[in-house]
Design a protein around this motif. Structure first.
Motif, PDB file in Angstrom:
ATOM      1  N   GLN A 462       0.832  -1.205   0.000  1.00  0.00           N
ATOM      2  CA  GLN A 462       0.000   0.000   0.000  1.00  0.00           C
ATOM      3  C   GLN A 462       0.870   1.261   0.000  1.00  0.00           C
ATOM      4  O   GLN A 462       0.569   2.235  -0.704  1.00  0.00           O
ATOM      5  CB  GLN A 462      -0.922   0.002   1.215  1.00  0.00           C
ATOM      6  N   ILE A 463       1.949   1.251   0.780  1.00  0.00           N
ATOM      7  CA  ILE A 463       2.839   2.415   0.805  1.00  0.00           C
ATOM      8  C   ILE A 463       3.486   2.612  -0.566  1.00  0.00           C
ATOM      9  O   ILE A 463       3.618   3.755  -1.042  1.00  0.00           O
ATOM     10  CB  ILE A 463       3.924   2.245   1.886  1.00  0.00           C
ATOM     11  N   ALA A 464       3.881   1.516  -1.223  1.00  0.00           N
ATOM     12  CA  ALA A 464       4.482   1.635  -2.557  1.00  0.00           C
ATOM     13  C   ALA A 464       3.500   2.271  -3.530  1.00  0.00           C
ATOM     14  O   ALA A 464       3.874   3.151  -4.327  1.00  0.00           O
ATOM     15  CB  ALA A 464       4.917   0.256  -3.051  1.00  0.00           C
ATOM     16  N   ARG A 465       2.244   1.841  -3.504  1.00  0.00           N
ATOM     17  CA  ARG A 465       1.235   2.443  -4.389  1.00  0.00           C
ATOM     18  C   ARG A 465       1.068   3.930  -4.093  1.00  0.00           C
ATOM     19  O   ARG A 465       0.972   4.756  -5.012  1.00  0.00           O
ATOM     20  CB  ARG A 465      -0.103   1.719  -4.232  1.00  0.00           C
ATOM     21  N   CYS A 466       1.032   4.280  -2.808  1.00  0.00           N
ATOM     22  CA  CYS A 466       0.880   5.688  -2.435  1.00  0.00           C
ATOM     23  C   CYS A 466       2.091   6.505  -2.890  1.00  0.00           C
ATOM     24  O   CYS A 466       1.940   7.653  -3.328  1.00  0.00           O
ATOM     25  CB  CYS A 466       0.707   5.811  -0.925  1.00  0.00           C
ATOM     26  N   CYS A 467       3.296   5.935  -2.792  1.00  0.00           N
ATOM     27  CA  CYS A 467       4.498   6.644  -3.234  1.00  0.00           C
ATOM     28  C   CYS A 467       4.453   6.910  -4.732  1.00  0.00           C
ATOM     29  O   CYS A 467       4.775   8.023  -5.194  1.00  0.00           O
ATOM     30  CB  CYS A 467       5.749   5.828  -2.882  1.00  0.00           C
ATOM     31  N   LEU A 468       4.081   5.907  -5.522  1.00  0.00           N
ATOM     32  CA  LEU A 468       4.003   6.086  -6.969  1.00  0.00           C
ATOM     33  C   LEU A 468       2.969   7.150  -7.336  1.00  0.00           C
ATOM     34  O   LEU A 468       3.196   7.971  -8.238  1.00  0.00           O
ATOM     35  CB  LEU A 468       3.669   4.751  -7.644  1.00  0.00           C
ATOM     36  N   ARG A 469       1.852   7.132  -6.643  1.00  0.00           N
ATOM     37  CA  ARG A 469       0.817   8.148  -6.905  1.00  0.00           C
ATOM     38  C   ARG A 469       1.340   9.540  -6.567  1.00  0.00           C
ATOM     39  O   ARG A 469       1.142  10.498  -7.341  1.00  0.00           O
ATOM     40  CB  ARG A 469      -0.427   7.842  -6.071  1.00  0.00           C
ATOM     41  N   LEU A 470       2.026   9.659  -5.439  1.00  0.00           N
ATOM     42  CA  LEU A 470       2.534  10.954  -5.013  1.00  0.00           C
ATOM     43  C   LEU A 470       3.586  11.483  -5.987  1.00  0.00           C
ATOM     44  O   LEU A 470       3.585  12.673  -6.335  1.00  0.00           O
ATOM     45  CB  LEU A 470       3.126  10.830  -3.608  1.00  0.00           C
ATOM     46  N   LEU A 471       4.479  10.618  -6.453  1.00  0.00           N
ATOM     47  CA  LEU A 471       5.526  11.044  -7.386  1.00  0.00           C
ATOM     48  C   LEU A 471       4.940  11.493  -8.721  1.00  0.00           C
ATOM     49  O   LEU A 471       5.460  12.415  -9.359  1.00  0.00           O
ATOM     50  CB  LEU A 471       6.523   9.901  -7.604  1.00  0.00           C
ATOM     51  N   ALA A 472       3.875  10.839  -9.141  1.00  0.00           N
ATOM     52  CA  ALA A 472       3.292  11.149 -10.447  1.00  0.00           C
ATOM     53  C   ALA A 472       2.405  12.386 -10.429  1.00  0.00           C
ATOM     54  O   ALA A 472       2.079  12.925 -11.494  1.00  0.00           O
ATOM     55  CB  ALA A 472       2.489   9.951 -10.954  1.00  0.00           C
ATOM     56  N   THR A 473       2.012  12.843  -9.261  1.00  0.00           N
ATOM     57  CA  THR A 473       1.049  13.949  -9.192  1.00  0.00           C
ATOM     58  C   THR A 473       1.603  15.186  -8.505  1.00  0.00           C
ATOM     59  O   THR A 473       0.982  16.248  -8.586  1.00  0.00           O
ATOM     60  CB  THR A 473      -0.214  13.514  -8.428  1.00  0.00           C
ATOM     61  N   ARG A 474       2.753  15.083  -7.844  1.00  0.00           N
ATOM     62  CA  ARG A 474       3.255  16.233  -7.079  1.00  0.00           C
ATOM     63  C   ARG A 474       4.674  16.565  -7.493  1.00  0.00           C
ATOM     64  O   ARG A 474       5.535  15.715  -7.558  1.00  0.00           O
ATOM     65  CB  ARG A 474       3.199  15.917  -5.584  1.00  0.00           C
ATOM     66  N   ARG A 475       4.888  17.827  -7.769  1.00  0.00           N
ATOM     67  CA  ARG A 475       6.196  18.259  -8.229  1.00  0.00           C
ATOM     68  C   ARG A 475       7.028  18.945  -7.144  1.00  0.00           C
ATOM     69  O   ARG A 475       8.237  18.929  -7.180  1.00  0.00           O
ATOM     70  CB  ARG A 475       6.046  19.225  -9.407  1.00  0.00           C
ATOM     71  N   GLN A 476       6.362  19.621  -6.206  1.00  0.00           N
ATOM     72  CA  GLN A 476       7.115  20.351  -5.201  1.00  0.00           C
ATOM     73  C   GLN A 476       7.787  19.397  -4.220  1.00  0.00           C
ATOM     74  O   GLN A 476       7.315  18.300  -3.988  1.00  0.00           O
ATOM     75  CB  GLN A 476       6.221  21.342  -4.443  1.00  0.00           C
ATOM     76  N   LYS A 477       8.894  19.849  -3.646  1.00  0.00           N
ATOM     77  CA  LYS A 477       9.678  19.007  -2.757  1.00  0.00           C
ATOM     78  C   LYS A 477       9.137  19.097  -1.330  1.00  0.00           C
ATOM     79  O   LYS A 477       9.514  19.978  -0.562  1.00  0.00           O
ATOM     80  CB  LYS A 477      11.149  19.421  -2.791  1.00  0.00           C
ATOM     81  N   THR A 478       8.283  18.180  -0.977  1.00  0.00           N
ATOM     82  CA  THR A 478       7.772  18.078   0.383  1.00  0.00           C
ATOM     83  C   THR A 478       8.444  16.899   1.069  1.00  0.00           C
ATOM     84  O   THR A 478       9.143  16.102   0.437  1.00  0.00           O
ATOM     85  CB  THR A 478       6.252  17.872   0.377  1.00  0.00           C
ATOM     86  N   LEU A 479       8.209  16.775   2.357  1.00  0.00           N
ATOM     87  CA  LEU A 479       8.797  15.671   3.110  1.00  0.00           C
ATOM     88  C   LEU A 479       8.281  14.335   2.597  1.00  0.00           C
ATOM     89  O   LEU A 479       9.038  13.369   2.452  1.00  0.00           O
ATOM     90  CB  LEU A 479       8.492  15.838   4.601  1.00  0.00           C
ATOM     91  N   GLY A 480       6.978  14.270   2.312  1.00  0.00           N
ATOM     92  CA  GLY A 480       6.411  13.038   1.787  1.00  0.00           C
ATOM     93  C   GLY A 480       6.939  12.703   0.405  1.00  0.00           C
ATOM     94  O   GLY A 480       7.202  11.538   0.083  1.00  0.00           O
ATOM     95  N   TRP A 481       7.096  13.725  -0.439  1.00  0.00           N
ATOM     96  CA  TRP A 481       7.633  13.509  -1.792  1.00  0.00           C
ATOM     97  C   TRP A 481       9.065  12.994  -1.720  1.00  0.00           C
ATOM     98  O   TRP A 481       9.441  12.071  -2.437  1.00  0.00           O
ATOM     99  CB  TRP A 481       7.570  14.824  -2.564  1.00  0.00           C
ATOM    100  N   GLU A 482       9.882  13.597  -0.838  1.00  0.00           N
ATOM    101  CA  GLU A 482      11.258  13.138  -0.678  1.00  0.00           C
ATOM    102  C   GLU A 482      11.292  11.688  -0.191  1.00  0.00           C
ATOM    103  O   GLU A 482      12.110  10.880  -0.655  1.00  0.00           O
ATOM    104  CB  GLU A 482      12.001  14.035   0.314  1.00  0.00           C
ATOM    105  N   TYR A 483      10.411  11.365   0.750  1.00  0.00           N
ATOM    106  CA  TYR A 483      10.349   9.989   1.236  1.00  0.00           C
ATOM    107  C   TYR A 483       9.992   9.042   0.094  1.00  0.00           C
ATOM    108  O   TYR A 483      10.586   7.957  -0.029  1.00  0.00           O
ATOM    109  CB  TYR A 483       9.316   9.875   2.360  1.00  0.00           C
ATOM    110  N   ALA A 484       9.038   9.431  -0.745  1.00  0.00           N
ATOM    111  CA  ALA A 484       8.627   8.586  -1.876  1.00  0.00           C
ATOM    112  C   ALA A 484       9.785   8.371  -2.833  1.00  0.00           C
ATOM    113  O   ALA A 484       9.996   7.248  -3.334  1.00  0.00           O
ATOM    114  CB  ALA A 484       7.437   9.225  -2.591  1.00  0.00           C
ATOM    115  N   VAL A 485      10.570   9.416  -3.103  1.00  0.00           N
ATOM    116  CA  VAL A 485      11.726   9.293  -3.998  1.00  0.00           C
ATOM    117  C   VAL A 485      12.709   8.265  -3.456  1.00  0.00           C
ATOM    118  O   VAL A 485      13.216   7.406  -4.186  1.00  0.00           O
ATOM    119  CB  VAL A 485      12.424  10.662  -4.174  1.00  0.00           C
TER     120      VAL A 485
END
Length: 821
Positions: A462-485
């Protein structure tokens, strides 16, 4: 830098603009005292008074007095020789609270002591690597004479801290303490070492290693060292205490009914409920509640249910005293809980079920809880970094699409099992913790938790799916985006693939959404975990898609560095040829400038920056991306960029010609040594060309006429002969080198300066394998035919045999000698 730095040096060139750094000793420890070196290897959070463990669990006043008295008597008995006291008990029996209380009493009595509190959920405290340095550091601070010896030992040899725990104990404790105590042993009080939670240190092997490391202390009769170890009564730990030397030097205390835990638990509960009644925040809510509260009969029932577990009693008090709930309502829920079975697990499990059931939105709470355990604990283990409460909650909220603050609302109802302070008391750096490891163990065991089972693989998915969704939809560098990367690959590789995740992977554009950010965060190699995971799961499609995209990225970067430059390809190949052979950037620069076609020096800096870790030109090559290694080594993927035998041919020819000139014009001594060590390595894989034969002929004649011209090992010479056999078996060049080998192989007529092949050299630094025979016959032997087989050596870097080693028993099948004597 002084003139003495170059004392005895010769045949070197100092280039204009060169910079020099005079570093004495190990660059990692230069200028540091022994104690400062030791400080780098300790776990400060393992101390009994560390802020990381604050507030620590300690025994309630008036409880556990019998156990503590026995422990303190054992540790303080000056007439007893060194020994180990094993304090064991079931989960929740109060082992850590006793250890903490004993440590604080040792401090009050000014004892010489050191502590280490293991924790399965905390990096640096979940394994044995920092145990000895932490213990030694504390004792060195307490014993001035010991500090001096430890300081001296580590200044002389900092690598002690990289040796086995038993060696560290011997070098940093046993030997120094033997000297210290020999001078004034009568006035020296016993040294106490307290190790809590041994069962939370790694696995069975690591826990037994901890027990074994104290053997040198126990066997040293002149020392008075007491070791207190607390743990659950695991079978492998039990076996270790039943064998020598622990069998005859240990005492065991079991936290069972013999210490009347029920009486202590009753005192603990009664005082705890009194504290709830006096709590200013709860006073008005309880003002009309009949006294005594709760009724003595109910307290007796809780004592009976506890099965001697203080954990059960403390969890009850936290649950009832939750400031967000009415205490009487919480107490009613406990009263309604039916005890099933006669196991301690059943009572604490029923309590956990009741706590989770009381959450208003149990579905979302369990989702957030699962994310918390995987992200918080997994992040610490994977990155060795720490996340505070707000960081963890911010990441969870971004991944699940929650509003800011939602995570805190869901988790705060679990304060009886999670250490979550009130919002106003949360400070930067404060972490979420668990009061006992039994709670995550409960969640991870479906037979205990039932509907509340947290399936780690499913949460990772589930976390992997959420990370892929976040990377594909968000461009700004947030803490969650960095974690997903940084971690989406990690979560993928820990999950079990299903249709939903595979569909997301198949449409996820890693070139657009991930690769540039992965380079920035040095996470590019993580994609290898995903491809390996998909291969193991026998999933087709996605792996090749992502690898193809990654290859396009590498090719684009290479082309951006130097288009189709042959020099660029040569440079890349040179780096890969020497990455496991003590190569350095300085060596690559030297080689590149000598055998490249156009010497495009502007390529060096961008290539080094792209491929290598660090900027020190004289440190060994460390490739930045393992993913690039797999790309460049696969001919189907890298194509023309792959190094091949023509590169070996070019390098070998250059090295032979350079050695023919004397091999003394290098600007770095290590580069000259590299040519001497590796020229036959490249020759072994070189194509048979007339240019190399001519160069070998010239070099061979010079060596034959001047044997001291060049230091050669017999394996070097055999490599040359074997290569010449492919080109001209009966040629004069072959005979010339055969005569050189004759002189090397027979000490009675040896006029050559021989360097025997070292048998302790690492495999990736050895020249290819060839044998030298010592024969009992006449001294003059002409080698008319050599035919060395390469089978049976296992790959490109087989084990090298030195000059003093003889042929195997079946060597006559492949090597033939004739005697002209």
């Amino acid at each position: 830098m002084t003139a003495s730095s170059f004392a005895g040096a010769h045949n070197f060139v100092i280039r204009e603009g060169a910079a020099f750094y005079d570093i004495q000793g190990d660059y990692r420890t230069a200028g540091l005292s022994g104690l400062q070196i030791l400080r780098q290897f300790i776990a400060p959070g393992a101390h009994h008074d560390s802020s990381e463990r604050s507030p620590p669990p300690r025994c309630h006043p008036g409880t556990r007095t019998q156990v503590i008295s026995r422990v303190m008597h054992y540790l303080g008995n000056s007439h007893r020789s060194s020994g180990v006291l094993w304090l064991n008990g079931a989960v929740g029996a109060g082992k850590s609270t006793i250890s903490q209380t004993v440590a604080e009493m040792c401090e009050e009595k000014s004892c010489i002591f050191a502590t280490f509190f293991f924790s399965r959920t905390t990096p640096d405290r979940d394994n044995e690597r920092r145990l000895v340095p932490t213990i030694v550091y504390q004792l060195a601070q307490a014993i001035p004479a010991l500090k001096s010896y430890v300081n001296h030992a580590l200044e002389n040899d900092p690598t002690i801290l990289e040796k086995s725990p038993a060696t560290q104990i011997r070098k940093l404790l046993v030997e120094p303490l033997r000297i210290v105590m020999s001078g004034d042993s009568d006035s020296m009080q016993p040294i106490v070492i307290i190790i809590d939670g041994l069962d939370e240190c790694g696995g069975d092997k690591e826990q037994c290693t901890v027990l074994d490391m104290f053997n040198p202390l126990l066997l040293e009769l002149s020392l008075q060292v007491r070791v207190l170890i607390s743990s659950r009564p695991e079978a492998h730990i039990q076996r270790a205490f039943e064998l020598d030397p622990l069998k005859h030097s240990s005492t065991v205390i079991r936290l069972d009914k013999s210490f009347y835990p029920d009486d202590d638990i009753r005192i603990f509960l009664e005082n705890g409920f009194e504290d709830i009644l006096r709590d200013p925040d709860l006073y008005r809510a309880l003002s009309n509640v009949p006294r005594p509260w709760p009724p003595p009969a109910f307290i007796n029932k809780l004592v009976q249910r506890s099965f001697g577990q203080f954990l059960y009693a403390s969890t009850i008090l936290k649950f009832v005293g939750d400031p967000d709930c009415h205490p009487n309502t919480q107490l009613s829920k406990i009263m309604e809980t039916q005890s099933s079975g006669s196991s301690p697990f059943s009572t604490i499990d029923n309590l956990y079920v009741q706590i989770l059931t009381s959450s208003p939105n149990i579905g979302r709470t369990m989702e957030v809880l699962g994310f918390f355990f995987i992200i918080h604990l997994g992040y610490s283990r994977t990155s060795r970094e720490r996340l505070d409460i707000w960081d963890v909650m911010a990441i969870i909220e971004e991944l699940l699409g929650l509003s800011v603050g939602d995570s805190y609302i869901f988790l705060r109802r679990l304060r009886s099992v999670l250490h979550i302070p009130p919002r106003e008391l949360i400070t930067p750096g404060l972490e979420i913790g668990v009061f006992s490891t039994s709670f995550p163990e409960f969640l991870a065991d479906p037979s205990r938790s039932g509907a509340f089972f947290v399936d780690a693989a499913a949460v990772h998915r589930q976390i992997a799916r959420c990370c892929l969704r976040l990377l594909a939809t968000r461009r700004q560098k947030t803490l969650g985006w960095e974690y997903a990367v940084r971690f989406w690959c990690h979560h993928c590789s820990r999950s079990i693939p299903d249709k939903s995740l595979l569909e997301k992977l198949s449409v996820f554009d890693i070139y657009k959404y991930w690769i540039p950010a992965a380079v920035q965060y040095n996470s590019l190699d993580n994609i290898l975990n995903v491809t390996e995971w998909l291969d193991k799961a026998h999933v087709n499609g996605s792996p090749s898609l992502h690898i193809t995209t990654l290859d396009e990225f590498f090719k684009a970067r290479i082309e951006a560095l130097g288009a189709d430059s042959q020099d660029l390809k040569t440079l890349l190949r040179a780096i890969w040829l020497h990455r496991n052979a003590c190569g350095t950037p300085a060596l690559i620069r030297e080689l590149f400038e000598r055998y490249s076609e156009t010497r495009q020096r502007h390529l060096l800096e961008p290539v080094f920056s792209f491929l290598l870790k660090g900027s020190d030109m004289n440190k060994p090559l460390i490739i930045k991306y393992q993913a690039f290694s797999s790309f460049i080594m696969d001919p189907k993927r890298s194509g023309s960029y792959l190094f091949s035998n023509d590169l070996h041919t070019s390098i070998a020819l250059h090295m032979i010609r350079y050695l023919d000139l004397g091999g003394t014009a290098f600007s770095f001594k290590c580069l000259a040594a590299s040519f001497h060590n590796f020229w036959t390595y490249h020759l072994y894989y070189a194509l048979p060309t007339a240019e190399i034969v001519e160069a070998l002929y010239k070099l061979g004649n010079k060596i034959a006429s001047d044997p001291l011209r060049l230091s050669l090992s017999s394996s070097h010479i055999c490599t040359v002969i074997e290569w010449l056999q492919r080109v001209s078996p009966a040629g004069i060049c072959t005979l010339t080198w055969s005569s050189i080998l004759t002189g090397v192989a027979h000490p009675t007529t040896n006029k050559f300066k021989m360097l025997p092949g070292p048998t302790d050299t690492p495999w990736n630094q050895r020249t290819p394998p060839f044998w030298v025979a010592y024969l009992a016959g006449p001294p003059l032997i002409q080698m008319r035919q050599l035919s060395f087989r390469n089978s049976g050596w296992g790959g490109d870097f087989p084990r090298s045999l030195g000059a003093t080693q003889v042929l195997p028993t079946n060597a006559h099948k492949s090597v033939r000698f004739t005697d002209d004597g």
